[in-house]
Design a protein around this motif. Structure first.
Motif, PDB file in Angstrom:
ATOM      1  N   ASP A 125       0.811  -1.216   0.000  1.00  0.00           N
ATOM      2  CA  ASP A 125       0.000   0.000   0.000  1.00  0.00           C
ATOM      3  C   ASP A 125       0.848   1.272   0.000  1.00  0.00           C
ATOM      4  N   ALA A 126       1.914   1.283   0.779  1.00  0.00           N
ATOM      5  CA  ALA A 126       2.769   2.470   0.835  1.00  0.00           C
ATOM      6  C   ALA A 126       3.407   2.733  -0.522  1.00  0.00           C
ATOM      7  N   ALA A 127       3.882   1.686  -1.199  1.00  0.00           N
ATOM      8  CA  ALA A 127       4.488   1.847  -2.526  1.00  0.00           C
ATOM      9  C   ALA A 127       3.442   2.265  -3.552  1.00  0.00           C
ATOM     10  N   LEU A 128       2.221   1.759  -3.400  1.00  0.00           N
ATOM     11  CA  LEU A 128       1.132   2.148  -4.296  1.00  0.00           C
ATOM     12  C   LEU A 128       0.859   3.645  -4.176  1.00  0.00           C
ATOM     13  N   LEU A 129       0.778   4.135  -2.953  1.00  0.00           N
ATOM     14  CA  LEU A 129       0.545   5.564  -2.732  1.00  0.00           C
ATOM     15  C   LEU A 129       1.697   6.393  -3.292  1.00  0.00           C
ATOM     16  N   ALA A 130       2.930   5.943  -3.029  1.00  0.00           N
ATOM     17  CA  ALA A 130       4.103   6.706  -3.474  1.00  0.00           C
ATOM     18  C   ALA A 130       4.156   6.797  -4.995  1.00  0.00           C
ATOM     19  N   ALA A 131       3.890   5.685  -5.692  1.00  0.00           N
ATOM     20  CA  ALA A 131       3.942   5.699  -7.150  1.00  0.00           C
ATOM     21  C   ALA A 131       2.791   6.502  -7.738  1.00  0.00           C
ATOM     22  N   ALA A 132       1.605   6.418  -7.120  1.00  0.00           N
ATOM     23  CA  ALA A 132       0.470   7.218  -7.576  1.00  0.00           C
ATOM     24  C   ALA A 132       0.763   8.706  -7.406  1.00  0.00           C
ATOM     25  N   ASN A 133       1.483   9.045  -6.353  1.00  0.00           N
ATOM     26  CA  ASN A 133       1.900  10.433  -6.147  1.00  0.00           C
ATOM     27  C   ASN A 133       2.973  10.824  -7.162  1.00  0.00           C
ATOM     28  N   LYS A 134       3.858   9.888  -7.470  1.00  0.00           N
ATOM     29  CA  LYS A 134       4.951  10.183  -8.401  1.00  0.00           C
ATOM     30  C   LYS A 134       4.414  10.548  -9.781  1.00  0.00           C
ATOM     31  N   ILE A 135       3.383   9.852 -10.237  1.00  0.00           N
ATOM     32  CA  ILE A 135       2.807  10.193 -11.534  1.00  0.00           C
ATOM     33  C   ILE A 135       1.718  11.261 -11.399  1.00  0.00           C
ATOM     34  N   GLN A 136       1.523  11.738 -10.166  1.00  0.00           N
ATOM     35  CA  GLN A 136       0.583  12.815  -9.864  1.00  0.00           C
ATOM     36  C   GLN A 136      -0.869  12.436 -10.091  1.00  0.00           C
ATOM     37  N   LEU A 137      -1.182  11.144 -10.005  1.00  0.00           N
ATOM     38  CA  LEU A 137      -2.584  10.768  -9.846  1.00  0.00           C
ATOM     39  C   LEU A 137      -3.064  11.273  -8.494  1.00  0.00           C
ATOM     40  N   LEU A 138      -2.187  11.194  -7.496  1.00  0.00           N
ATOM     41  CA  LEU A 138      -2.451  11.764  -6.180  1.00  0.00           C
ATOM     42  C   LEU A 138      -1.589  13.001  -6.001  1.00  0.00           C
ATOM     43  N   SER A 139      -2.177  14.063  -5.500  1.00  0.00           N
ATOM     44  CA  SER A 139      -1.409  15.267  -5.217  1.00  0.00           C
ATOM     45  C   SER A 139      -0.508  15.031  -4.007  1.00  0.00           C
ATOM     46  N   ASP A 140       0.414  15.944  -3.779  1.00  0.00           N
ATOM     47  CA  ASP A 140       1.307  15.819  -2.630  1.00  0.00           C
ATOM     48  C   ASP A 140       0.525  15.833  -1.325  1.00  0.00           C
ATOM     49  N   VAL A 141      -0.497  16.699  -1.253  1.00  0.00           N
ATOM     50  CA  VAL A 141      -1.312  16.787  -0.028  1.00  0.00           C
ATOM     51  C   VAL A 141      -2.106  15.504   0.169  1.00  0.00           C
ATOM     52  N   ALA A 142      -2.703  15.009  -0.911  1.00  0.00           N
ATOM     53  CA  ALA A 142      -3.479  13.765  -0.814  1.00  0.00           C
ATOM     54  C   ALA A 142      -2.571  12.606  -0.387  1.00  0.00           C
ATOM     55  N   HIS A 143      -1.391  12.554  -0.937  1.00  0.00           N
ATOM     56  CA  HIS A 143      -0.444  11.495  -0.573  1.00  0.00           C
ATOM     57  C   HIS A 143      -0.127  11.549   0.917  1.00  0.00           C
ATOM     58  N   GLN A 144       0.081  12.738   1.431  1.00  0.00           N
ATOM     59  CA  GLN A 144       0.403  12.885   2.854  1.00  0.00           C
ATOM     60  C   GLN A 144      -0.779  12.452   3.720  1.00  0.00           C
ATOM     61  N   GLN A 145      -1.978  12.871   3.341  1.00  0.00           N
ATOM     62  CA  GLN A 145      -3.168  12.523   4.123  1.00  0.00           C
ATOM     63  C   GLN A 145      -3.423  11.010   4.099  1.00  0.00           C
ATOM     64  N   LEU A 146      -3.317  10.413   2.927  1.00  0.00           N
ATOM     65  CA  LEU A 146      -3.577   8.982   2.806  1.00  0.00           C
ATOM     66  C   LEU A 146      -2.487   8.163   3.477  1.00  0.00           C
ATOM     67  N   THR A 147      -1.277   8.657   3.460  1.00  0.00           N
ATOM     68  CA  THR A 147      -0.188   7.976   4.166  1.00  0.00           C
ATOM     69  C   THR A 147      -0.472   7.935   5.662  1.00  0.00           C
ATOM     70  N   HIS A 148      -1.023   9.046   6.176  1.00  0.00           N
ATOM     71  CA  HIS A 148      -1.385   9.074   7.599  1.00  0.00           C
ATOM     72  C   HIS A 148      -2.492   8.063   7.906  1.00  0.00           C
ATOM     73  N   ILE A 149      -3.507   8.012   7.027  1.00  0.00           N
ATOM     74  CA  ILE A 149      -4.600   7.063   7.252  1.00  0.00           C
ATOM     75  C   ILE A 149      -4.061   5.637   7.184  1.00  0.00           C
ATOM     76  N   ASN A 150      -3.158   5.373   6.256  1.00  0.00           N
ATOM     77  CA  ASN A 150      -2.545   4.055   6.155  1.00  0.00           C
ATOM     78  C   ASN A 150      -1.765   3.714   7.426  1.00  0.00           C
ATOM     79  N   TYR A 151      -1.058   4.722   7.952  1.00  0.00           N
ATOM     80  CA  TYR A 151      -0.318   4.515   9.202  1.00  0.00           C
ATOM     81  C   TYR A 151      -1.282   4.138  10.326  1.00  0.00           C
ATOM     82  N   MET A 152      -2.395   4.874  10.434  1.00  0.00           N
ATOM     83  CA  MET A 152      -3.373   4.588  11.477  1.00  0.00           C
ATOM     84  C   MET A 152      -4.027   3.222  11.250  1.00  0.00           C
TER      85      MET A 152
END
Length: 468
Positions: A125-152
């Motif tokens: 999941d973490a790599a999925l979020l990072a790669a989606a952010n890398k190609i900008q499917l996810l914005s930097d802010v969205a990546h940060q928020q979703l990373t936090h939810i994944n952590y929780m």
């Protein structure tokens, strides 16, 4: 107390009584009715942001709400994350799954096992979020928020044993984040443009107008997207199964994109080539090498073993061109190739330091009939890229068997003075500075430098230190 909250309290009391009757723990098993009420009160407004057909295709949201209503917020969070990841994988697959895998997995061996939408589950999941952010499917802010939810999710959900406390307001907020950033995901214009280009590259031979539009588009790409596109085209080109029209399209686009690719990404492409070699994947390695050699300066990013062979072969070609007839015509293209394979940092494998410097100095000193005007700028550029050890070799090249006879000519003697001036600023070692002063103080012609006793003594010290 509202009817809904009253029902929650009644359900809680009933279930706790059942658990107690069965001899099971009842403390800290479910969250309070108040927190459950907060979640259920906010959920309808949050869900209204989704269209009816989207809601109908979101089974894990149903499970989340049921788990939340029962007071099992840790399970609710797990279900929310399952829905989020499932839908994010769908967005990736709708865009370009091959392009995504090229960015998400750097190891060619593992990349080979990633081909279809189903293989997205092999990406954590973490790599999925990072790669989606890398190609900008996810914005930097969205990546940060979703990373936090994944952590929780990993530390406060039913996915793992935990003692963390979740609240109805937090869970409602995370539901809204997942809906807005993933379930309502709209592809950004630049990402959509890249997706269209990759589709067209794979679909059919590109028309001239499409190539011109792509070149204009490259100028407007943010740096990280130019790097991503380079990885995507590299991934399309290297498979042995790539269709001929795909190869043609990439070869036409690659030189246009190359100026916009970062230094780090260029080196990463060279590392991928090295990994193909390490995995005995000759076909992919050959294709990767083709791309790097297709562009000016690309050969400098070949793996060390490839560069060693490439530089050695180019040095041999330069010797032949310099010593042969029509050298004024034949030297420039070889000199340019040497500049490209050496790279803008002048990096040469240590094994080739001596041959590299000797060949370059030999060509720079001319054949005493006149300089090869169109090649000389390349020689000067390469000499200016010398590091300290290379400059030290050049300073002592008057003693090289291939150089000494040439220094009896007037033109080569004049060029020798230019060479010493070019390398002098690069000499920082004490022994090199001593030799420089002795060479500058010498009053004879440079072909007689070796006969000076002080110079000969310094030369002997330097050679012994290097086992020459």
């Amino acid at each position: 107390m509202s009817a809904a909250r009253t029902d929650l309290v009644a359900f809680e009391e009933f279930m706790l009584a059942v658990l107690d009757e069965w001899g099971l723990p009842t403390d800290n098993i479910i969250v309070s009715a108040g927190d459950r009420h907060v979640l259920l009160k906010n959920t309808p407004d949050i869900l209204s942001e989704l269209k009816a057909e989207q809601l109908a295709r979101s089974p894990y949201i149903s499970k989340m709400i049921l788990a939340g209503a029962a007071g099992l917020f840790d399970a609710a969070l797990s279900y929310l994350w399952d829905e989020t990841i499932t839908q994010l994988r769908d967005r990736v697959a709708d865009f370009d799954v091959a392009y995504f895998f090229d960015l998400a997995e750097a190891d060619p061996a593992r990349r080979a096992s990633l081909q279809t939408r189903d293989d997205l589950s092999k990406i954590n999941d973490a790599a999925l979020l990072a790669a989606a952010n890398k190609i900008q499917l996810l914005s930097d802010v969205a990546h940060q928020q979703l990373t936090h939810i994944n952590y929780m999710r990993n530390h406060a959900s039913a996915a793992h044993p935990n003692v963390e406390k979740l609240t109805g307001l937090k869970l409602a907020d995370w539901l809204q984040t997942c809906i807005r950033e993933v379930m309502q995901l709209k592809t950004r214009p630049v990402v959509a443009e890249i997706g269209r280009l990759l589709h067209n590259v794979k679909a059919a031979t590109l028309a001239e107008t499409e190539l011109k539009n792509a070149a204009t588009f490259f100028c407007k790409l943010p740096p990280e997207q130019a790097n991503n596109l380079a990885n995507g085209l590299f991934g399309i080109y290297t498979p042995p199964t790539a269709d001929p029209h795909v190869l043609d399209n990439v070869r036409l686009l690659w030189p246009e994109l190359w100026p916009f690719i970062s230094e780090d990404t260029r080196r990463e492409l060279g590392v991928k080539l090295a990994r193909f070699r390490a995995n005995a994947d000759k076909d992919r390695a050959d294709r990767a090498k083709e791309l790097l050699e297709l562009v000016d300066g690309g050969a400098a990013y070949l793996p060390e073993s490839d560069r060693l062979v490439e530089i050695q072969e180019t040095l041999e070609d330069l010797k032949r061109a310099h010593q042969g007839t029509n050298n004024f015509y034949n030297e420039p293209p070889v000199a340019r190739r040497l500049r490209d394979v050496v790279g803008r940092h002048g990096e040469v494998p240590e094994l080739l330091t001596g041959p590299y410097v000797a060949t370059l100095v030999d060509a720079f000193l001319t054949n005493n009939h006149g300089p090869a005007w169109n090649a000389e700028p390349y020689y000067i550029e390469l000499i200016k890229r010398f590091d300290g050890p290379q400059a030290a070799y050049a300073l002592r090249s008057f003693a090289f068997q291939s150089i000494r006879p040439k220094l009896s000519g007037a033109l080569a003697q004049a060029k020798w003075g230019e060479l010493v001036a070019l390398v002098a600023p690069k000499l920082t070692e004490r022994g090199d500075r001593v030799m420089l002063e002795l060479v500058r103080a010498f009053t004879g012609t440079p072909d007689k430098l070796s006969a000076d006793t002080k110079i000969a003594a310094q030369l002997k010290i330097w050679r012994e230190a290097r086992g020459i």
